[in-house]
Scaffold this motif. Structure first.
Motif, short mmCIF file in Angstrom:
data_model
loop_
_atom_site.label_atom_id
_atom_site.label_comp_id
_atom_site.label_asym_id
_atom_site.label_seq_id
_atom_site.Cartn_x
_atom_site.Cartn_y
_atom_site.Cartn_z
N LEU A 1 0.82 -1.21 0.00
CA LEU A 1 0.00 0.00 0.00
C LEU A 1 0.86 1.26 0.00
CD1 LEU A 1 -2.67 1.55 0.33
CD2 LEU A 1 -2.48 1.19 2.80
N PHE A 2 1.84 1.32 0.90
CA PHE A 2 2.65 2.52 1.01
C PHE A 2 3.64 2.65 -0.14
CE2 PHE A 2 0.81 2.46 5.18
CZ PHE A 2 0.74 3.80 5.55
N SER A 3 3.95 1.55 -0.81
CA SER A 3 4.80 1.63 -2.00
C SER A 3 4.08 2.39 -3.12
CB SER A 3 5.19 0.23 -2.48
OG SER A 3 6.07 -0.40 -1.58
N PHE A 4 2.78 2.18 -3.24
CA PHE A 4 2.01 2.91 -4.26
C PHE A 4 1.91 4.39 -3.89
CE2 PHE A 4 0.38 -1.30 -5.61
CZ PHE A 4 0.56 -1.15 -6.98
N ILE A 5 1.78 4.70 -2.60
CA ILE A 5 1.79 6.10 -2.17
C ILE A 5 3.13 6.75 -2.51
CG2 ILE A 5 1.71 7.64 -0.16
CD1 ILE A 5 -0.24 5.65 1.13
N TYR A 6 4.20 6.03 -2.24
CA TYR A 6 5.56 6.47 -2.55
C TYR A 6 5.69 6.73 -4.05
CZ TYR A 6 10.71 6.32 -1.80
OH TYR A 6 12.04 6.61 -1.70
N PHE A 7 5.19 5.78 -4.84
CA PHE A 7 5.26 5.91 -6.30
C PHE A 7 4.52 7.15 -6.77
CE2 PHE A 7 3.16 4.83 -10.41
CZ PHE A 7 4.28 4.84 -11.21
N GLY A 8 3.34 7.44 -6.17
CA GLY A 8 2.60 8.64 -6.53
C GLY A 8 3.39 9.90 -6.25
N GLY A 9 4.10 9.93 -5.12
CA GLY A 9 4.94 11.09 -4.80
C GLY A 9 6.08 11.26 -5.79
#
Length: 609
Positions: free
Chosen positions: A136-144
């Motif tokens: 989940l947080f990898s996708f948030i990271y990717f968005g950033g």
């Protein structure tokens, strides 16, 4: 050789019937005959496979699963360091911020990223589990990362080119877009970092002597992966950024981040998973509330045998093993004193806690002094991506007649040291020390951290001496950047010893329900260290004359940065003395002192049924 019956007496991990049924399917034997423990293929630490069954060692975990996790860490660290070492330059050159402000904003951002690991750990331990939290947080990271790349690509998201000073500042909208991107990266880091190392360690069964040795090797190679990612980020990507621009420099790690998610998903069927066990913070508060309530009611301290514990094989904490009662912090034992028998029947933990729940909180409290006395290293480490780079930018970085080392790539001195030292330490130093001390890891994790803190003193002393030479040189731009090699090398050595020691220590001293939280604790040191570095910079600026006349000015050649480094060296020296005092008095959750803080055998489980 242990037998099946002996194994079930030692451990409360697996129902004996489950083990017997599993073995019966594999081979025929007479039940009354002792079965060697080596024939047991199910893990004993409560991990399950992707189907929710008790994990089989032959099909899951170990070095079968770890490479996916290590490669994922390489890609994530590549992205983070590519941003971290370039951001001061990006803020100063593209967003027209002053050098001290840019340094402050970068250290604040790094600090937030690592302090947010406490939030990520809470979510993983309480609700999602480590694997889902990482995804989940990898996708948030990717968005950033996508937003950051867009910021570097689109001219409308940056102020116009500075042709003369004072440069036009960035607009509120431009700044907000950039800071949103950095915030998403910080949140992503906060969710990923506390889970990855613990998730990797979960792939090794602590009750299997062969696997537990591999677990400690995993911690070293995991740190190796971090530095491999850092090496690629601060060399290849910084060079790309210098030659092709920031859009390329941020775009490539964005692709790498997305690829790391795919790599982690590829190992889905090979992993061992720990189920979430509820909120540790809620259990901590319950222990504090009940112990205070009972104290105010006049409840006294009783012996361990009179304290409340559930009669089942497993503890009252879902998926967690029972813990021995320890004599430390006996005030908290009052939370497990039975005053109202109805509470023990209804299991109201706001009225009565179990021994395991109390001991879980004690384990958390025990490590706090060690945690606090290793923060100073993070203050010094924060200089690698800030003032050390500022030094490099003013020096001669020519390598041969045609190539110029990018200033953001100079931390390669630290990364290469770690890449060289980890294999040497694992293959040569550990066996040598083991032969002298008899300890499985050669020296304990507390001793290893102490070595790193000791080295950090000389790292900052070296930085101060070199900065004085640079500042007083008739032409600093002709002074070779390789003068900075000792301070980077020593900081890298300090990190190898301290960081891996922290990985071992905080994982080993954590309970089943607080593994991610424990990893987040030592990672939060990096964030707090960054914030403290910012605070010290501001204090020094105000005390010495701000940016115009003080030690730390916008013009590094007019500054007295070496004085600042001497202050950090003094902090490291005082901190080492305090750390040694704390470490010598540390008692682990199994009663071991600093000499045995990394246990040779797991003694944390007790079957009180």
């Amino acid at each position: 050789m242990d037998t099946i019956s002996e194994r079930s007496e030692k451990s409360s991990y697996i129902e004996p019937s489950i083990v017997m049924d599993h073995i019966k399917k594999q081979q025929s034997y007479k039940v009354e005959e002792p079965i060697p423990i080596s024939t047991m293929t199910l893990v004993s630490n409560g991990c399950v496979d992707y189907r929710g069954r008790i994990a089989d060692k032959r099909k899951t975990g170990g070095w079968r699963a770890s490479p996916f996790i290590i490669v994922n860490e390489v890609a994530e660290r590549l992205a983070f360091f590519a941003v971290a070492v370039s951001m001061v330059l990006y803020l100063a050159r593209e967003m027209h911020q002053s050098l001290p402000n840019a340094v402050t904003h970068v250290t604040d951002w790094i600090g937030a990223a690592y302090v947010l690991t406490l939030v990520g750990a809470f979510i993983a331990d309480a609700y999602l589990g480590r694997f889902l939290t990482i995804i989940l947080f990898s996708f948030i990271y990717f968005g950033g990362m996508v937003m950051l790349t867009i910021s570097a690509k689109m001219d409308s998201l940056r102020p116009p080119l500075c042709l003369k000073r004072p440069c036009p500042p960035a607009s509120d909208g431009q700044t907000a877009f950039l800071y949103t991107a950095l915030a998403l990266i910080a949140v992503g880091t906060g969710g990923i970092k506390p889970c990855v190392s613990s998730f990797g360690a979960d792939q090794f069964d602590e009750e299997d002597e062969r696997e537990v040795v591999k677990k400690y090797a995993f911690f070293n190679w995991f740190f190796f992966a971090i530095n491999m990612g850092a090496l690629l980020g601060i060399t290849l990507l910084v060079y790309v950024q210098q030659e092709k621009g920031f859009a390329w420099g941020f775009g490539i790690p964005t692709i790498a981040m997305f690829t790391s998610i795919l790599i982690l998903l590829a190992g889905f069927s090979s992993y061992r998973y720990k189920k979430p066990m509820g909120s540790a913070f809620t259990r901590f508060v319950q222990v504090m509330v009940v112990s205070v309530k009972n104290h105010l009611r006049g409840v006294g301290v009783v012996s361990g045998s009179q304290l409340y514990e559930v009669s089942t094989q497993e503890s009252d904490i879902f998926g967690a093993r029972k813990l021995f009662h320890t004599p430390q912090y006996r005030f908290l034992d009052k939370a497990a004193v039975i005053e109202d028998h109805e509470s023990s029947i209804t299991r109201n933990r706001w009225k009565l806690c179990t021994v395991t729940q109390v001991e879980e909180f004690k384990c958390f409290i025990r490590v706090l002094p060690i945690w606090a006395t290793t923060i100073a290293l993070s203050i010094s480490f924060a200089q690698i991506s800030t003032f050390f780079l500022s030094q490099a930018a003013t020096m001669d970085r020519k390598l041969g007649s045609n190539f110029v080392i990018p200033s953001g790539s100079v931390p390669v001195f630290s990364a290469i040291n770690a890449l060289i030292l980890v294999p040497i330490y694992e293959k040569l130093i550990v066996p040598f020390l083991r032969s002298k001390t008899g300890h499985r890891r050669g020296i304990t994790s507390l001793q290893r951290m102490g070595v790193g803190l000791f080295i950090s003193i000389f790292a900052m002393a070296s930085a101060a001496v070199v900065e004085h030479k640079r500042r007083t040189h008739s032409n600093p731009t002709t002074l070779s950047v390789f003068w900075l090699f000792p301070q980077f090398f020593l900081m890298g050595s300090a990190e190898v010893f301290t960081y891996v020691g922290q990985l071992e220590f905080f994982y080993d001293e954590a309970t089943d329900g607080t593994r991610s939280l424990s990893s987040a604790m030592f990672l939060s040191e990096i964030g707090i260290g960054s914030w403290l570095s910012t605070a010290i910079v501001k204090i020094v600026q105000r005390a010495t004359g701000d940016e115009e006349k003080g030690w730390l000015r916008n013009d590094l050649n007019a500054s007295k940065l070496d004085y600042f480094f001497w202050i950090l060296m003094a902090i490291n020296g005082v901190n080492l003395v305090v750390y040694m005092w704390v470490a010598r008095r540390y008692k682990g959750r199994d009663g071991a002192s600093a000499i045995g803080s990394v246990r040779d055998e797991s003694t944390t489980v007790v079957d009180q049924s």
